[in-house]
Design a protein around this motif. Structure first.
Motif, PDB file in Angstrom:
ATOM      1  N   ASP A  78       0.698  -1.431  -0.154  1.00  0.00           N
ATOM      2  CA  ASP A  78      -0.037  -0.189  -0.263  1.00  0.00           C
ATOM      3  C   ASP A  78       0.456   1.121   0.019  1.00  0.00           C
ATOM      4  N   THR A  79       0.133   2.178  -0.314  1.00  0.00           N
ATOM      5  CA  THR A  79       0.671   3.441   0.012  1.00  0.00           C
ATOM      6  C   THR A  79      -0.273   4.943   0.001  1.00  0.00           C
ATOM      7  N   LEU A  80       0.182   5.268   0.863  1.00  0.00           N
ATOM      8  CA  LEU A  80      -0.679   6.775   0.975  1.00  0.00           C
ATOM      9  C   LEU A  80      -1.993   7.360  -0.015  1.00  0.00           C
ATOM     10  N   ILE A  81      -0.973   7.600  -1.033  1.00  0.00           N
ATOM     11  CA  ILE A  81      -1.811   8.209  -2.117  1.00  0.00           C
ATOM     12  C   ILE A  81      -2.865   7.043  -2.930  1.00  0.00           C
ATOM     13  N   ARG A  82      -2.337   5.387  -2.816  1.00  0.00           N
ATOM     14  CA  ARG A  82      -3.430   4.752  -3.025  1.00  0.00           C
ATOM     15  C   ARG A  82      -4.405   4.783  -2.302  1.00  0.00           C
ATOM     16  N   ILE A  83      -4.462   4.647  -0.803  1.00  0.00           N
ATOM     17  CA  ILE A  83      -5.241   4.273  -0.166  1.00  0.00           C
ATOM     18  C   ILE A  83      -5.943   6.109   0.193  1.00  0.00           C
ATOM     19  N   ALA A  84      -5.725   6.560  -0.225  1.00  0.00           N
ATOM     20  CA  ALA A  84      -6.549   8.367  -0.307  1.00  0.00           C
ATOM     21  C   ALA A  84      -7.511   8.203  -1.590  1.00  0.00           C
ATOM     22  N   MET A  85      -7.005   7.619  -2.198  1.00  0.00           N
ATOM     23  CA  MET A  85      -7.630   7.806  -3.997  1.00  0.00           C
ATOM     24  C   MET A  85      -9.106   6.549  -3.803  1.00  0.00           C
ATOM     25  N   ASP A  86      -8.034   5.752  -3.123  1.00  0.00           N
ATOM     26  CA  ASP A  86      -9.280   4.407  -2.896  1.00  0.00           C
ATOM     27  C   ASP A  86     -10.252   4.923  -2.374  1.00  0.00           C
ATOM     28  N   ASN A  87     -10.538   5.971  -1.319  1.00  0.00           N
ATOM     29  CA  ASN A  87     -11.089   6.072  -0.259  1.00  0.00           C
ATOM     30  C   ASN A  87     -11.997   7.317  -0.733  1.00  0.00           C
ATOM     31  N   GLY A  88     -11.392   8.028  -1.631  1.00  0.00           N
ATOM     32  CA  GLY A  88     -11.701   9.669  -1.859  1.00  0.00           C
ATOM     33  C   GLY A  88     -10.818  10.734  -1.670  1.00  0.00           C
ATOM     34  N   GLN A  89     -10.050  10.248  -1.130  1.00  0.00           N
ATOM     35  CA  GLN A  89      -9.586  11.219   0.194  1.00  0.00           C
ATOM     36  C   GLN A  89      -8.685  11.784  -0.801  1.00  0.00           C
ATOM     37  N   GLY A  90      -7.592  13.221  -0.206  1.00  0.00           N
ATOM     38  CA  GLY A  90      -6.687  13.768  -0.345  1.00  0.00           C
ATOM     39  C   GLY A  90      -5.524  12.567   0.369  1.00  0.00           C
ATOM     40  N   TRP A  91      -4.530  12.697  -0.052  1.00  0.00           N
ATOM     41  CA  TRP A  91      -3.670  12.018   0.632  1.00  0.00           C
ATOM     42  C   TRP A  91      -2.644  12.635   1.881  1.00  0.00           C
ATOM     43  N   ARG A  92      -2.874  13.909   1.530  1.00  0.00           N
ATOM     44  CA  ARG A  92      -2.252  15.183   2.656  1.00  0.00           C
ATOM     45  C   ARG A  92      -4.032  15.035   4.013  1.00  0.00           C
ATOM     46  N   ASP A  93      -5.235  14.782   3.289  1.00  0.00           N
ATOM     47  CA  ASP A  93      -5.697  15.287   4.453  1.00  0.00           C
ATOM     48  C   ASP A  93      -5.462  14.143   5.414  1.00  0.00           C
ATOM     49  N   VAL A  94      -5.579  12.377   4.829  1.00  0.00           N
ATOM     50  CA  VAL A  94      -5.711  11.640   5.158  1.00  0.00           C
ATOM     51  C   VAL A  94      -4.275  11.534   6.367  1.00  0.00           C
ATOM     52  N   ALA A  95      -3.102  12.123   6.099  1.00  0.00           N
ATOM     53  CA  ALA A  95      -2.256  12.518   6.784  1.00  0.00           C
ATOM     54  C   ALA A  95      -2.209  13.185   8.431  1.00  0.00           C
ATOM     55  N   ARG A  96      -2.898  14.264   8.401  1.00  0.00           N
ATOM     56  CA  ARG A  96      -3.192  15.341   8.719  1.00  0.00           C
ATOM     57  C   ARG A  96      -4.413  14.598  10.011  1.00  0.00           C
ATOM     58  N   TRP A  97      -5.637  13.633   9.137  1.00  0.00           N
ATOM     59  CA  TRP A  97      -6.579  13.403  10.052  1.00  0.00           C
ATOM     60  C   TRP A  97      -6.309  12.088  11.138  1.00  0.00           C
ATOM     61  N   ASN A  98      -5.215  11.393  10.778  1.00  0.00           N
ATOM     62  CA  ASN A  98      -4.127  10.307  11.957  1.00  0.00           C
ATOM     63  C   ASN A  98      -3.108  10.805  11.840  1.00  0.00           C
ATOM     64  N   GLY A  99      -2.792  12.496  12.123  1.00  0.00           N
ATOM     65  CA  GLY A  99      -1.969  13.552  12.891  1.00  0.00           C
ATOM     66  C   GLY A  99      -0.148  12.539  12.704  1.00  0.00           C
ATOM     67  N   MET A 100      -0.262  12.073  11.410  1.00  0.00           N
ATOM     68  CA  MET A 100       1.114  11.929  11.006  1.00  0.00           C
ATOM     69  C   MET A 100       2.174  12.521  11.306  1.00  0.00           C
ATOM     70  N   ASP A 101       2.908  12.227  11.559  1.00  0.00           N
ATOM     71  CA  ASP A 101       4.217  13.005  12.002  1.00  0.00           C
ATOM     72  C   ASP A 101       4.474  13.076   9.984  1.00  0.00           C
ATOM     73  N   ASN A 102       5.147  11.441   9.953  1.00  0.00           N
ATOM     74  CA  ASN A 102       6.617  11.089   8.271  1.00  0.00           C
ATOM     75  C   ASN A 102       4.945  11.009   7.459  1.00  0.00           C
ATOM     76  N   PRO A 103       4.167  11.765   7.047  1.00  0.00           N
ATOM     77  CA  PRO A 103       3.140  10.628   5.679  1.00  0.00           C
ATOM     78  C   PRO A 103       4.171  10.158   5.138  1.00  0.00           C
ATOM     79  N   ASN A 104       4.685   9.572   4.943  1.00  0.00           N
ATOM     80  CA  ASN A 104       5.490   8.836   3.428  1.00  0.00           C
ATOM     81  C   ASN A 104       5.868   7.848   4.983  1.00  0.00           C
ATOM     82  N   LEU A 105       5.695   7.729   5.894  1.00  0.00           N
ATOM     83  CA  LEU A 105       5.715   6.429   6.078  1.00  0.00           C
ATOM     84  C   LEU A 105       5.160   5.442   7.261  1.00  0.00           C
TER      85      LEU A 105
END
Length: 291
Positions: A78-105
């Motif tokens: 999985d990648t964050l981009i793929r997860i976000a797209m498959d759920n109709g979201q932007g990957w930066r939004d998903v990173a923010r909602w989950n409080g991710m310090d490093n959205p690439n990990l």
């Protein structure tokens, strides 16, 4: 002389008595207790050395939400981009909602929120695109792919976004993303969108008003790609471009030139175009006007 002869006999007697004493007390090797239900505290062995139990594995972030509506469990590859797209979201939004310090990990088994906080995951809603806040970053053509195995960039930070008028899904006005011939139609199994022919450098247009959620080459199989979100429920994707002309968080309008057609991550020049509703690919031909 007789006293000297008695001395060795005395020593022999002592040795024999010592050996007899040793054989009368059996030797026991230390045994580790592996019985179920024992206390997790260290237990002393027969040799007097404490046996420390193996440490329990630390639960991954969000594990308590596994299986709940609006959450996704990360799988291998999985990648964050793929997860976000498959759920109709932007990957930066998903990173923010989950409080991710490093959205690439992200880690396999980690559970991510994929709907905005406070939103019922089972409800179909449409809200202004400006309600989300994401980081604005210039397009440099080298946007890394957030993935489950790599960590490379700085944390995402929130920044104000340009406003875009709210639209109901039924009010979205759709247009063709390319003037090229349609060479492949939608197929739920083999093709999640439509393919357009053309030559390198041909214009690629935004299919409707929206906001750029992603612009880069971080998703394998899509090459240089743009993802535009048009409402809470709808987004479009434009893949295999030669040049990207917009950047993330930019507001675009229907018919605006956003890229130039190319063959990145493809065997020929073409545009792969997808429409997704709540992350699920749907047939674009059902939305596009007659030519």
């Amino acid at each position: 002389m007789q006293q000297l002869l008695r001395l060795p006999l005395l020593w022999v007697s002592v040795v024999l008595l010592t050996l007899a004493g040793c054989t009368s007390t059996p030797h026991r090797a230390p045994v580790e207790d592996r019985s179920v239900g024992k206390s997790s505290s260290a237990q002393p062995s027969a040799a007097g050395t404490a046996i420390t139990p193996a440490p329990e594995s630390k639960p991954l972030p969000g594990a308590e939400n596994a299986g709940k509506p609006g959450y996704y469990t990360v799988k291998p590859g999985d990648t964050l981009i793929r997860i976000a797209m498959d759920n109709g979201q932007g990957w930066r939004d998903v990173a923010r909602w989950n409080g991710m310090d490093n959205p690439n990990l992200i880690e396999v088994g980690q559970v991510l929120r994929v709907v905005p906080p406070g939103v019922d995951a089972g409800a179909v809603t449409t809200r202004p695109l400006a309600s989300s806040k994401v980081e604005t970053r210039p397009l440099d053509g080298k946007t890394p792919a957030p993935s489950a195995t790599t960590a490379a960039s700085a944390p995402a930070t929130a920044a104000p976004t340009p406003t875009l008028a709210a639209k109901d899904d039924d009010d979205i006005t759709w247009g063709w993303p390319s003037s090229g011939q349609v060479t492949a139609g939608f197929d739920e199994v083999r093709n999640k969108g439509m393919a357009f022919s053309g030559k390198a450098g041909d214009p690629v247009f935004a299919a409707a008003d929206g906001r750029v959620m992603y612009a880069g080459a971080g998703l394998r199989g899509y090459g240089n790609m743009i993802i535009i979100k048009h409402s809470t429920n709808y987004l479009t994707a434009y893949a295999h471009n030669q040049t990207l002309l917009v950047k993330e968080d930019q507001v675009v309008r229907k018919g605006q030139k956003i890229a130039e057609m190319g063959s990145s991550d493809a065997d020929q020049v073409k545009l792969h175009f997808e429409v997704r509703k709540q992350g699920k690919p749907i047939d674009p031909a059902k939305l596009l006007p007659a030519r």
